[in-house]
Design a protein around this motif. Structure first.
Motif, PDB file in Angstrom:
ATOM      1  N   ASN A   1       0.873  -1.173   0.000  1.00 22.02           N
ATOM      2  CA  ASN A   1       0.000   0.000   0.000  1.00 22.02           C
ATOM      3  C   ASN A   1       0.911   1.223   0.000  1.00 22.02           C
ATOM      4  OD1 ASN A   1      -1.712   2.126   0.538  1.00 22.02           O
ATOM      5  ND2 ASN A   1      -2.912   1.028   2.066  1.00 22.02           N
ATOM      6  N   TRP A   2       1.334   1.655  -1.189  1.00 22.84           N
ATOM      7  CA  TRP A   2       2.354   2.697  -1.300  1.00 22.84           C
ATOM      8  C   TRP A   2       1.873   4.081  -0.875  1.00 22.84           C
ATOM      9  CZ3 TRP A   2       5.967  -0.218  -0.560  1.00 22.84           C
ATOM     10  CH2 TRP A   2       6.130  -1.428  -1.239  1.00 22.84           C
ATOM     11  N   PRO A   3       0.606   4.450  -1.086  1.00 21.47           N
ATOM     12  CA  PRO A   3       0.162   5.735  -0.528  1.00 21.47           C
ATOM     13  C   PRO A   3       0.263   5.748   1.010  1.00 21.47           C
ATOM     14  CG  PRO A   3      -1.333   5.050  -2.265  1.00 21.47           C
ATOM     15  CD  PRO A   3      -0.402   3.885  -2.017  1.00 21.47           C
ATOM     16  N   ALA A   4      -0.114   4.644   1.654  1.00 18.82           N
ATOM     17  CA  ALA A   4      -0.008   4.566   3.117  1.00 18.82           C
ATOM     18  C   ALA A   4       1.454   4.558   3.543  1.00 18.82           C
ATOM     19  CB  ALA A   4      -0.720   3.315   3.634  1.00 18.82           C
ATOM     20  N   TRP A   5       2.301   3.914   2.747  1.00 20.29           N
ATOM     21  CA  TRP A   5       3.734   3.871   3.041  1.00 20.29           C
ATOM     22  C   TRP A   5       4.333   5.285   2.990  1.00 20.29           C
ATOM     23  CZ3 TRP A   5       8.395   4.302   0.054  1.00 20.29           C
ATOM     24  CH2 TRP A   5       9.527   3.694   0.626  1.00 20.29           C
ATOM     25  N   ARG A   6       3.947   6.049   1.961  1.00 21.53           N
ATOM     26  CA  ARG A   6       4.425   7.425   1.819  1.00 21.53           C
ATOM     27  C   ARG A   6       3.951   8.282   3.002  1.00 21.53           C
ATOM     28  NH1 ARG A   6       3.324   7.977  -3.220  1.00 21.53           N
ATOM     29  NH2 ARG A   6       1.158   8.529  -2.886  1.00 21.53           N
ATOM     30  N   GLU A   7       2.695   8.075   3.416  1.00 23.39           N
ATOM     31  CA  GLU A   7       2.158   8.824   4.557  1.00 23.39           C
ATOM     32  C   GLU A   7       2.879   8.429   5.848  1.00 23.39           C
ATOM     33  OE1 GLU A   7       0.167  11.325   6.994  1.00 23.39           O
ATOM     34  OE2 GLU A   7       0.209  11.361   4.803  1.00 23.39           O
ATOM     35  N   ALA A   8       3.200   7.156   6.006  1.00 24.57           N
ATOM     36  CA  ALA A   8       3.928   6.706   7.198  1.00 24.57           C
ATOM     37  C   ALA A   8       5.309   7.347   7.263  1.00 24.57           C
ATOM     38  CB  ALA A   8       4.033   5.178   7.204  1.00 24.57           C
ATOM     39  N   TRP A   9       5.974   7.486   6.098  1.00 25.00           N
ATOM     40  CA  TRP A   9       7.272   8.170   6.060  1.00 25.00           C
ATOM     41  C   TRP A   9       7.120   9.628   6.499  1.00 25.00           C
ATOM     42  CZ3 TRP A   9      12.046   6.950   6.399  1.00 25.00           C
ATOM     43  CH2 TRP A   9      12.539   5.758   5.858  1.00 25.00           C
ATOM     44  N   ALA A  10       6.065  10.289   6.016  1.00 27.08           N
ATOM     45  CA  ALA A  10       5.843  11.695   6.374  1.00 27.08           C
ATOM     46  C   ALA A  10       5.636  11.835   7.884  1.00 27.08           C
ATOM     47  CB  ALA A  10       4.644  12.248   5.607  1.00 27.08           C
ATOM     48  N   GLN A  11       4.873  10.906   8.471  1.00 33.23           N
ATOM     49  CA  GLN A  11       4.645  10.949   9.917  1.00 33.23           C
ATOM     50  C   GLN A  11       5.934  10.693  10.688  1.00 33.23           C
ATOM     51  OE1 GLN A  11       1.445   8.230  10.748  1.00 33.23           O
ATOM     52  NE2 GLN A  11      -0.074   9.457   9.649  1.00 33.23           N
ATOM     53  N   LEU A  12       6.744   9.755  10.220  1.00 34.73           N
ATOM     54  CA  LEU A  12       8.030   9.488  10.866  1.00 34.73           C
ATOM     55  C   LEU A  12       8.943  10.701  10.781  1.00 34.73           C
ATOM     56  CD1 LEU A  12       9.004   5.849   9.832  1.00 34.73           C
ATOM     57  CD2 LEU A  12       8.671   6.717  12.143  1.00 34.73           C
ATOM     58  N   ASP A  13       8.949  11.331   9.628  1.00 33.52           N
ATOM     59  CA  ASP A  13       9.805  12.499   9.424  1.00 33.52           C
ATOM     60  C   ASP A  13       9.433  13.628  10.385  1.00 33.52           C
ATOM     61  OD1 ASP A  13      11.938  13.710   8.000  1.00 33.52           O
ATOM     62  OD2 ASP A  13      10.504  14.891   6.848  1.00 33.52           O
ATOM     63  N   ALA A  14       8.140  13.747  10.676  1.00 34.04           N
ATOM     64  CA  ALA A  14       7.674  14.814  11.546  1.00 34.04           C
ATOM     65  C   ALA A  14       7.740  14.454  13.029  1.00 34.04           C
ATOM     66  CB  ALA A  14       6.226  15.170  11.192  1.00 34.04           C
ATOM     67  N   SER A  15       8.028  13.187  13.353  1.00 36.76           N
ATOM     68  CA  SER A  15       8.025  12.790  14.756  1.00 36.76           C
ATOM     69  C   SER A  15       9.354  12.141  15.148  1.00 36.76           C
ATOM     70  CB  SER A  15       6.845  11.843  15.029  1.00 36.76           C
ATOM     71  OG  SER A  15       6.917  10.697  14.173  1.00 36.76           O
ATOM     72  N   ALA A  16       9.471  10.837  15.005  1.00 34.12           N
ATOM     73  CA  ALA A  16      10.649  10.108  15.495  1.00 34.12           C
ATOM     74  C   ALA A  16      11.943  10.575  14.837  1.00 34.12           C
ATOM     75  CB  ALA A  16      10.462   8.608  15.273  1.00 34.12           C
ATOM     76  N   LEU A  17      11.937  10.791  13.524  1.00 34.38           N
ATOM     77  CA  LEU A  17      13.159  11.215  12.848  1.00 34.38           C
ATOM     78  C   LEU A  17      13.535  12.646  13.220  1.00 34.38           C
ATOM     79  CD1 LEU A  17      12.689   9.596   9.327  1.00 34.38           C
ATOM     80  CD2 LEU A  17      14.131   8.822  11.216  1.00 34.38           C
ATOM     81  N   LYS A  18      12.541  13.475  13.460  1.00 35.19           N
ATOM     82  CA  LYS A  18      12.808  14.856  13.895  1.00 35.19           C
ATOM     83  C   LYS A  18      13.496  14.837  15.263  1.00 35.19           C
ATOM     84  CE  LYS A  18      10.462  19.256  14.719  1.00 35.19           C
ATOM     85  NZ  LYS A  18       9.151  19.942  14.701  1.00 35.19           N
ATOM     86  N   THR A  19      12.998  13.988  16.160  1.00 40.77           N
ATOM     87  CA  THR A  19      13.595  13.860  17.495  1.00 40.77           C
ATOM     88  C   THR A  19      15.015  13.315  17.400  1.00 40.77           C
ATOM     89  OG1 THR A  19      11.413  13.455  18.446  1.00 40.77           O
ATOM     90  CG2 THR A  19      13.311  12.765  19.754  1.00 40.77           C
ATOM     91  N   LEU A  20      15.219  12.339  16.530  1.00 44.04           N
ATOM     92  CA  LEU A  20      16.540  11.743  16.342  1.00 44.04           C
ATOM     93  C   LEU A  20      17.520  12.775  15.789  1.00 44.04           C
ATOM     94  CD1 LEU A  20      17.639   8.810  16.671  1.00 44.04           C
ATOM     95  CD2 LEU A  20      17.287   8.534  14.226  1.00 44.04           C
ATOM     96  N   LEU A  21      17.073  13.557  14.835  1.00 42.95           N
ATOM     97  CA  LEU A  21      17.922  14.585  14.248  1.00 42.95           C
ATOM     98  C   LEU A  21      18.315  15.636  15.283  1.00 42.95           C
ATOM     99  CD1 LEU A  21      19.295  15.932  11.842  1.00 42.95           C
ATOM    100  CD2 LEU A  21      17.086  16.987  11.269  1.00 42.95           C
ATOM    101  N   GLN A  22      17.364  16.031  16.117  1.00 44.43           N
ATOM    102  CA  GLN A  22      17.661  17.020  17.150  1.00 44.43           C
ATOM    103  C   GLN A  22      18.693  16.474  18.141  1.00 44.43           C
ATOM    104  OE1 GLN A  22      16.578  20.328  17.314  1.00 44.43           O
ATOM    105  NE2 GLN A  22      18.271  20.309  18.775  1.00 44.43           N
ATOM    106  N   ALA A  23      18.543  15.201  18.522  1.00 48.52           N
ATOM    107  CA  ALA A  23      19.505  14.586  19.442  1.00 48.52           C
ATOM    108  C   ALA A  23      20.892  14.552  18.809  1.00 48.52           C
ATOM    109  CB  ALA A  23      19.043  13.181  19.816  1.00 48.52           C
ATOM    110  N   ALA A  24      20.967  14.223  17.519  1.00 48.49           N
ATOM    111  CA  ALA A  24      22.262  14.186  16.830  1.00 48.49           C
ATOM    112  C   ALA A  24      22.871  15.586  16.754  1.00 48.49           C
ATOM    113  CB  ALA A  24      22.087  13.598  15.428  1.00 48.49           C
ATOM    114  N   ASN A  25      22.052  16.564  16.458  1.00 53.81           N
ATOM    115  CA  ASN A  25      22.541  17.949  16.400  1.00 53.81           C
ATOM    116  C   ASN A  25      23.039  18.446  17.755  1.00 53.81           C
ATOM    117  OD1 ASN A  25      22.150  18.319  13.664  1.00 53.81           O
ATOM    118  ND2 ASN A  25      20.058  19.069  13.913  1.00 53.81           N
ATOM    119  N   ASP A  26      22.482  17.896  18.829  1.00 53.91           N
ATOM    120  CA  ASP A  26      22.898  18.265  20.180  1.00 53.91           C
ATOM    121  C   ASP A  26      24.125  17.482  20.632  1.00 53.91           C
ATOM    122  OD1 ASP A  26      20.805  20.042  20.305  1.00 53.91           O
ATOM    123  OD2 ASP A  26      19.496  18.726  21.480  1.00 53.91           O
TER     124      ASP A  26
END
Length: 199
Positions: A130-155
């Motif tokens: 289900n590629w539309p759902a997959w794309r949406e899941a990536w967008a949600q990850l980018d705005a949540s878990a990956l954003k937090t991970l990036l901030q931790a790395a930047n710190d």
């Protein structure tokens, strides 16, 4: 039902040098030399899909393929099968081996605090293609878990990111520079699809 099936199946496994133990309803733990260094696929990968690409094909797995065939015949004729069909629930008609391998010498279970955080939101969409759902899941990850991970790395905090595909995984760990800079330097201007193809 799970206990009844386990009792019926256990003698067949023991004939092949495999001990079978109850874990939870519908899942048993099998232990034997045949499982050491044997690559198997998670049941999540095969449900609703063709089994052939995921069946262990090595010479080592030959006894397990025979055992699986025996279990299909046994389960099809077992009273639990008929009882489940009569109730209109999914019948138990086969077994699937997964999670095989051997723990290294001296292995100790890690503390709960050191276990990785697993984010499975992409999994179901990818398995059902289900590629539309997959794309949406990536967008949600980018705005949540990956954003937090990036901030931790930047710190300057140590960060590790592992992306898993059906057959491969790739990991990146921050050291002297943030993980996102390493990703950029590793892949340069190449599209992210190049990275995903390696999974």
């Amino acid at each position: 039902e799970s206990d009844a099936l386990l009792s019926a199946m256990r003698p067949y496994f023991e004939e092949d040098g495999i001990s079978l133990h109850a874990d939870q309803a519908g899942r048993w733990l099998a232990q034997g030399a045949v499982f050491a260094d044997l690559a198997t696929a998670s049941i999540d990968r095969v449900v609703g899909r063709s089994l052939d690409p995921w069946m262990p094909s090595s010479k080592q797995a030959a006894p397990l393929r025979l055992l699986q065939n025996e279990m299909q015949m046994l389960l099809y004729t077992h009273p639990v099968y008929d009882a489940r069909v009569a109730r209109g629930v999914t019948p138990a008609n086969s077994v699937w081996f997964h999670g095989s391998g051997q723990l290294p010498a001296g292995y100790q279970r890690p503390d709960v605090g050191t276990l990785p955080t697993v984010t499975p939101t992409l999994e179901q969409a990818a398995l059902t293609e289900n590629w539309p759902a997959w794309r949406e899941a990536w967008a949600q990850l980018d705005a949540s878990a990956l954003k937090t991970l990036l901030q931790a790395a930047n710190d300057g905090q140590p960060v590790q990111l592992t992306l898993c595909g059906e057959r491969h995984a790739q990991s990146w760990q921050s050291q002297t520079q943030p993980v996102w800079k390493k990703l950029i330097s590793h892949f340069g201007s190449k599209p992210s699809s190049n990275m995903l193809e390696k999974l």
